[in-house]
Motif scaffolding. Structure first.
Motif, PDB file in Angstrom:
ATOM      1  N   UNK A   1       1.025  -1.563   0.315  1.00 53.55           N
ATOM      2  CA  UNK A   1      -0.325   0.174  -0.161  1.00 53.55           C
ATOM      3  C   UNK A   1       1.387   1.538   0.221  1.00 53.55           C
ATOM      4  N   UNK A   2       2.272   0.962   0.656  1.00 54.55           N
ATOM      5  CA  UNK A   2       3.024   2.397   0.943  1.00 54.55           C
ATOM      6  C   UNK A   2       3.709   3.060  -0.408  1.00 54.55           C
TER       7      UNK A   2
ATOM      8  N   UNK B   1       3.170   1.678  -3.116  1.00 54.31           N
ATOM      9  CA  UNK B   1       1.990   2.479  -4.100  1.00 54.31           C
ATOM     10  C   UNK B   1       1.854   4.070  -3.476  1.00 54.31           C
ATOM     11  N   UNK B   2       1.883   4.153  -2.827  1.00 52.87           N
ATOM     12  CA  UNK B   2       0.672   5.413  -2.378  1.00 52.87           C
ATOM     13  C   UNK B   2       2.013   6.452  -2.700  1.00 52.87           C
ATOM     14  N   UNK B   3       3.282   6.071  -2.089  1.00 47.29           N
ATOM     15  CA  UNK B   3       4.398   6.935  -2.430  1.00 47.29           C
ATOM     16  C   UNK B   3       4.714   7.235  -4.337  1.00 47.29           C
TER      17      UNK B   3
ATOM     18  N   UNK C   1       0.245   9.303  -4.837  1.00 41.55           N
ATOM     19  CA  UNK C   1      -0.416  10.031  -3.512  1.00 41.55           C
ATOM     20  C   UNK C   1      -1.803  10.318  -4.195  1.00 41.55           C
TER      21      UNK C   1
ATOM     22  N   UNK D   1      -4.651   5.506  -6.384  1.00 42.62           N
ATOM     23  CA  UNK D   1      -4.203   4.455  -5.405  1.00 42.62           C
ATOM     24  C   UNK D   1      -4.343   2.902  -4.739  1.00 42.62           C
TER      25      UNK D   1
ATOM     26  N   UNK E   1      13.640   5.003  -2.366  1.00 40.33           N
ATOM     27  CA  UNK E   1      12.743   5.108  -1.429  1.00 40.33           C
ATOM     28  C   UNK E   1      12.940   3.443  -0.684  1.00 40.33           C
TER      29      UNK E   1
END
Lengths: 204, 287
Positions: free
Chosen positions: A45-46, A48-50, A53, A58, A157
């Motif tokens: 999840x994170x 993809x979110x990064x 945004x 997402x 990242x």
């Protein structure tokens, strides 16, 4: 074929992949989710979110990633580092989604409006600046070739070691290093106005 | 190299700062819900087709299906190439071509506006009979029947209405359906009374036989079987207009005779000819 997978950890790197606890062998579709996805679902999840945004993008990207993972599950369980491969799939899907989103907005404002929480906390000017920086970085990342983007994002990242990046990309460690290096160089060039020192040094 | 190493913190920091790990709780909740939905879809039955993941989960089957389709396409292409290179027309290709032509003929018939059809028949020992059928769109038909002994009569058909004039009825008389069916000479040409009726027979009542021929640009010849009578029908089709030019009906069983036996017919079609509108209305004084 039963394949050992790591379970119950969020890390993808060398410290995480190897053995599966007893009784957790991936033998059918029911255990595939538990073995493959559950241990790194937060990380998925994170990641993809990064890149995206935006919650709607997402969410859709996560669904696409899950579909790809499910389609390739037999290949994933045989992979030397399944979780790295899953992370790479998530980054690829997010990268594709970012490109599509930017393309569809090219005729409007050439940006993907983000749902950053920073704007509420910071002052208005700072929030706008932050938003501009984020948009510029997203545009630069979207311009990178798929493999380079995955390599750079995994390295910068997610701070993955090169052997893990190489496994995820299906290439040698040297090639993975080249992908990261070239991706970095391109980002430095494109983002020189945001990171002046880096741009200057890269051009010298 | 030193410069590159020194540059890393800047671009790395920029990326880390711009693309921070700041997933908002509400977005996390919604994404987690998607994950749970996916988890449910994969549990129980591994490929339970619950939305919205059903199409994605079915992807493996689609991949399999797409491979099959690719193989089938390749086989069809090779088959087509072999047909072309072989030089000879295959039975299958001819059959498909004839069916296509038959459908096209039926479609063209439904678009016709004026038709004239001249029919001749000979029942062996009986004297020959002749029909002249004229039809104008949408549904007016005039049928002039001449029997071998010189007796003549005329029918006007419009929808369900039938009028007749002849020796016994010098002025036109309206007939009901039962009376209309009493005349075997009229019944013999009922499939030809209008293009729509002929089209209906071509597409429904008669079955297409696949031993017709269609030679390139030459006129096609379609063969049908009329199971009711029974009879063999051969239809010559103009290749340019795809309208019938000639129809021949032969009895399948030559020994069969009687009212229900098929009349051997030979009909010649003329399309879009001029027809005097006055001829298409029943003679004055119809009762």
């Amino acid at each position: 074929m039963a394949v050992a997978l790591s379970c119950g950890t969020e890390a993808v790197g060398a410290k995480s992949h190897a053995e599966l606890p007893a009784g957790k062998a991936v033998t059918d579709d029911r255990t595939t989710y538990e073995a493959l996805i559950a241990p790194i679902q937060s990380r998925m999840m994170r990641s993809i979110w990064r890149v995206l945004r935006r919650s709607d993008l997402a969410e859709d990207a996560l669904q696409d990633a899950l579909a790809v993972i499910w389609k390739k599950r037999q290949r994933i369980v045989r992979h030397p580092n399944p979780q790295a491969l899953i992370l790479r799939i998530c980054l690829d899907v997010a990268h594709d989604s970012l490109r599509r989103a930017l393309r569809s907005r090219r005729h409007m404002d050439a940006s993907v409006p983000t749902d950053t929480a920073a704007s509420a906390e910071s002052g208005a000017i700072r929030a706008v600046e932050q938003q501009e920086i984020t948009q510029a970085v997203l545009r630069a990342v979207s311009r990178l070739p798929r493999k380079q983007a995955a390599a750079v994002l995994m390295r910068i990242l997610h701070e993955e070691p090169f052997p893990v990046i190489a496994q995820a990309l299906g290439c040698s460690e040297v090639t993975a290093r080249i992908h990261v290096s070239r991706g970095r160089a391109r980002l430095q060039k494109w983002l020189a106005r945001l990171a002046p020192r880096a741009g200057k040094e890269a051009s010298t | 190299m030193m410069l590159l190493r020194n540059s890393r913190p800047d671009i790395d920091d920029l990326l880390k700062k711009a693309l921070g790990d700041d997933l908002p709780p509400e977005a996390e909740t919604r994404m987690a819900a998607r994950l749970q939905e996916f988890r449910r879809a994969t549990e129980g039955n591994a490929i339970s087709r619950s939305a919205p993941f059903a199409p994605e989960l079915a992807g493996g089957h689609w991949i399999f299906g797409s491979r099959l389709l690719a193989c089938a396409s390749a086989i069809i292409i090779m088959f087509g190439a072999a047909l072309h290179l072989g030089g000879r027309r295959s039975v299958l290709a001819d059959s498909i071509s004839l069916t296509k032509t038959s459908i096209s003929v039926a479609q063209q018939l439904r678009h016709a506006t004026v038709m004239e059809c001249r029919v001749k028949s000979s029942l062996g020992t009986s004297a020959p009979a002749a029909w002249r059928i004229r039809w104008v769109s949408p549904d007016k038909t005039r049928i002039d029947i001449s029997e071998g002994d010189g007796t003549q009569r005329t029918y006007w058909l419009q929808g369900e209405t039938t009028a007749m004039s002849g020796v016994s009825h010098p002025t036109a008389t309206y007939l009901d359906v039962a009376q209309r069916l009493q005349d075997p000479l009229l019944s013999a040409v009922l499939p030809l009374v209008s293009p729509a009726e002929l089209a209906r027979h071509l597409s429904a009542a008669w079955s297409l036989k696949h031993d017709g021929r269609q030679d390139g640009r030459a006129a096609a010849s379609l063969k049908y079987h009329d199971p009711q009578v029974p009879a063999e029908i051969e239809l010559a089709v103009d290749d340019g207009t795809l309208l019938p030019s000639r129809l021949t009906r032969r009895r399948q069983d030559q020994s069969q005779t009687g009212v229900n036996a098929a009349w051997p017919l030979e009909a010649q079609f003329y399309w879009n000819v001029s027809v005097d509108p006055a001829l298409m209305a029943p003679a004055a004084g119809a009762r």
